[in-house]
Design an enzyme around this catalytic site. Structure first.
Site, PDB file in Angstrom:
ATOM      1  N   ALA A 107       0.818  -1.216   0.000  1.00 21.98           N
ATOM      2  CA  ALA A 107       0.000   0.000   0.000  1.00 21.98           C
ATOM      3  C   ALA A 107       0.851   1.265   0.000  1.00 21.98           C
ATOM      4  CB  ALA A 107      -0.928  -0.005   1.208  1.00 21.98           C
ATOM      5  N   ASP A 163      10.447  -6.609  -2.825  1.00 24.38           N
ATOM      6  CA  ASP A 163       9.194  -7.114  -2.241  1.00 24.38           C
ATOM      7  C   ASP A 163       9.119  -8.610  -2.491  1.00 24.38           C
ATOM      8  OD1 ASP A 163       6.199  -5.809  -1.420  1.00 24.38           O
ATOM      9  OD2 ASP A 163       6.209  -7.852  -2.201  1.00 24.38           O
ATOM     10  N   ARG A 202      -6.259  -0.696  -2.441  1.00 17.82           N
ATOM     11  CA  ARG A 202      -5.388   0.400  -1.988  1.00 17.82           C
ATOM     12  C   ARG A 202      -4.048   0.482  -2.712  1.00 17.82           C
ATOM     13  NH1 ARG A 202      -5.443  -3.965   0.741  1.00 17.82           N
ATOM     14  NH2 ARG A 202      -3.605  -4.885   1.682  1.00 17.82           N
ATOM     15  N   LYS A 232       4.926  -8.433  -7.003  1.00 21.09           N
ATOM     16  CA  LYS A 232       4.664  -6.989  -6.967  1.00 21.09           C
ATOM     17  C   LYS A 232       5.815  -6.177  -7.555  1.00 21.09           C
ATOM     18  CE  LYS A 232       1.533  -7.117  -3.045  1.00 21.09           C
ATOM     19  NZ  LYS A 232       1.286  -6.721  -1.656  1.00 21.09           N
ATOM     20  N   ASP A 254       5.908  -4.236   6.435  1.00 17.48           N
ATOM     21  CA  ASP A 254       4.731  -4.612   7.214  1.00 17.48           C
ATOM     22  C   ASP A 254       5.116  -5.231   8.547  1.00 17.48           C
ATOM     23  OD1 ASP A 254       5.718  -7.060   6.468  1.00 17.48           O
ATOM     24  OD2 ASP A 254       3.920  -7.738   5.433  1.00 17.48           O
ATOM     25  N   CYS A 299      16.578   8.200  15.709  1.00 17.41           N
ATOM     26  CA  CYS A 299      16.333   7.078  14.813  1.00 17.41           C
ATOM     27  C   CYS A 299      15.037   6.387  15.251  1.00 17.41           C
ATOM     28  CB  CYS A 299      17.522   6.116  14.788  1.00 17.41           C
ATOM     29  SG  CYS A 299      17.612   4.964  16.171  1.00 17.41           S
ATOM     30  N   CYS A 325      15.092   5.152  18.790  1.00 18.09           N
ATOM     31  CA  CYS A 325      14.934   6.256  19.750  1.00 18.09           C
ATOM     32  C   CYS A 325      13.443   6.527  19.954  1.00 18.09           C
ATOM     33  CB  CYS A 325      15.540   7.542  19.206  1.00 18.09           C
ATOM     34  SG  CYS A 325      17.311   7.609  19.076  1.00 18.09           S
ATOM     35  N   CYS A 327      -2.807  -5.015   8.709  1.00 13.86           N
ATOM     36  CA  CYS A 327      -3.868  -4.738   7.735  1.00 13.86           C
ATOM     37  C   CYS A 327      -4.695  -5.987   7.453  1.00 13.86           C
ATOM     38  CB  CYS A 327      -3.263  -4.217   6.433  1.00 13.86           C
ATOM     39  SG  CYS A 327      -2.445  -2.626   6.635  1.00 13.86           S
ATOM     40  N   CYS A 337      21.613   4.347  17.500  1.00 16.08           N
ATOM     41  CA  CYS A 337      22.322   5.532  17.007  1.00 16.08           C
ATOM     42  C   CYS A 337      23.304   6.102  18.031  1.00 16.08           C
ATOM     43  CB  CYS A 337      21.344   6.585  16.493  1.00 16.08           C
ATOM     44  SG  CYS A 337      20.306   7.330  17.739  1.00 16.08           S
TER      45      CYS A 337
HETATM   46 ZN   LIG Z   1      18.417   5.965  18.015  1.00 14.47          ZN
END
Ligand SMILES: [Zn+2]
Length: 364
Positions: free
Chosen positions: A37, A58, A69, A84, A128, A184, A187, A201, A264
């Site tokens: 999507a 994918d 969608r 896909k 996903d 990041c 974080c 979904c 990070c």
């Molecule tokens: Zn971080």
């Protein structure tokens, strides 16, 4: 204006783009992680905008339930059972033949993501599951490349552009006299939620516009980054609900406020190094794949997962395990879940298919 750029006239009228910005886009490469999507909208818009090279990774095939969608695909792709990534590449060839598209039909995991991302300037998240997101986040921080997170489920969506330290913003940073780095993903969200606790979904549904608006936000941020307009990149987490019309903005603040982030700050790339996330083992001769989390989750709420899966097929559940018999697009799968998060997917010997079934039905 060169004739090559004639089609981009309306975009080049924007002061922040111009011919210089357009040339930057032509020389850019974007990696699309997942072409569902979010990814299919992002591929479409980035190709129309003139990004020179798009890598689409994918593992899934176009299915009828995607068409509500996933705007790049049509009934013909379903009838041909196209992957896909391949269907997207064929569409882009008709939309903008100047764009080079590399289509990769594969599961994204720690063994291949660095190779997939080779040459990419920005990663766009069409994923996903958390495991793959934290994997992409690890690589983004490690290699100092921007990663544009996005997620949509139900009527809600979230997005955030991660700009790690040194992620190509040097010229802007010099002008601004400070660092542009953002927190990041780890974080922002901390540890990945335990398996089976995230809505997907496939279990709770998704409204097309929620996915489309998130993807378009991701594309806008990507275009800002690629044209060197780092100062315009949104510094807040987009968090919207199109049903209740709520658009709260969370301010994640400066990365310095997140001094305990293992990724990070400590530069531990657990997902990229294969120390976190799941491992898949093909069980020879049994047409089954076992998925196991390297960091054992506290416990998995089998009853809650059983409740959600009951819409999809027959369920056998006890306190020790849950077994679901799922019929999907002509394939029969038997999904067995254990309280420690271990899962067995029968009906395939392809780890990518097993991960896909697990991510969509259980939530990873
Ligand atoms: Zn971080």
């Amino acid at each position: 204006m060169t004739s090559d750029f004639a089609r981009y006239h309306r975009q080049m009228l924007l002061p922040a783009f111009g011919e210089d910005g357009q040339a930057r886009l032509r020389n850019s490469c974007v990696l699309i992680l997942g072409c569902g999507a979010l990814g299919s909208v992002a591929v479409d818009m980035l190709a129309r905008a003139g990004v020179g090279h798009i890598i689409i990774a994918d593992r899934d095939f176009v299915e009828l339930t995607n068409l509500q969608r996933q705007v790049l695909f049509d009934e013909d792709d379903v009838a041909r059972a196209l992957p896909k990534a391949i269907a997207a590449k064929q569409k882009i060839a008709k939309i903008n033949s100047a764009v080079r598209v590399t289509a990769v039909v594969d599961d994204i995991n720690h063994t291949n993501i660095e190779r997939l991302a080779s040459g990419a300037d920005v990663f766009v998240d069409g994923l996903d599951n958390w495991e793959a997101r934290y994997l992409a986040n690890d690589l983004a921080v490690k290699s100092a490349r921007p990663y544009v997170y996005g997620a949509a489920v139900g009527t809600t969506g979230m997005s955030f552009a991660v700009l790690p330290y040194g992620s190509g913003a040097a010229e802007w940073e010099t002008r601004a006299g400070g660092s542009l780095a953002t927190p990041c993903l780890r974080c922002l969200f901390g540890e990945a939620p335990p398996p089976g606790t995230s809505a997907t979904c496939d279990t709770v549904g998704v409204m097309g516009p929620a996915a489309a608006i998130v993807a378009n936000f991701q594309v806008a941020e990507t275009l800002k980054i690629l044209t060197g307009n780092f100062g315009q990149v949104r510094r807040t987490l987009l968090n919207i609900d199109l049903w209740t019309n709520e658009i709260p903005q969370l301010s994640p603040g400066k990365v310095d406020n997140h001094s305990h982030c293992p990724c990070c700050r400590e530069r531990q790339f657990d997902y990229l190094d294969g120390k976190a996330g799941s491992s898949a083992a093909v069980l020879c001769g049994r047409n089954a794949v076992q998925l196991r989390h390297r960091q054992r989750p506290d416990s998995v709420d089998l009853a809650a997962i059983a409740e959600r899966l009951s819409k999809h097929g027959e369920i056998i559940a006890s306190e020790f395990m849950l077994r679901a018999f799922i019929k999907e697009h002509g394939n029969d799968y038997e999904l067995t879940l254990f309280p420690d998060g271990r899962a067995m997917v029968k009906g395939t010997d392809d780890p990518g298919v097993a991960r896909s079934v697990y991510a969509r039905l259980v939530g990873a």
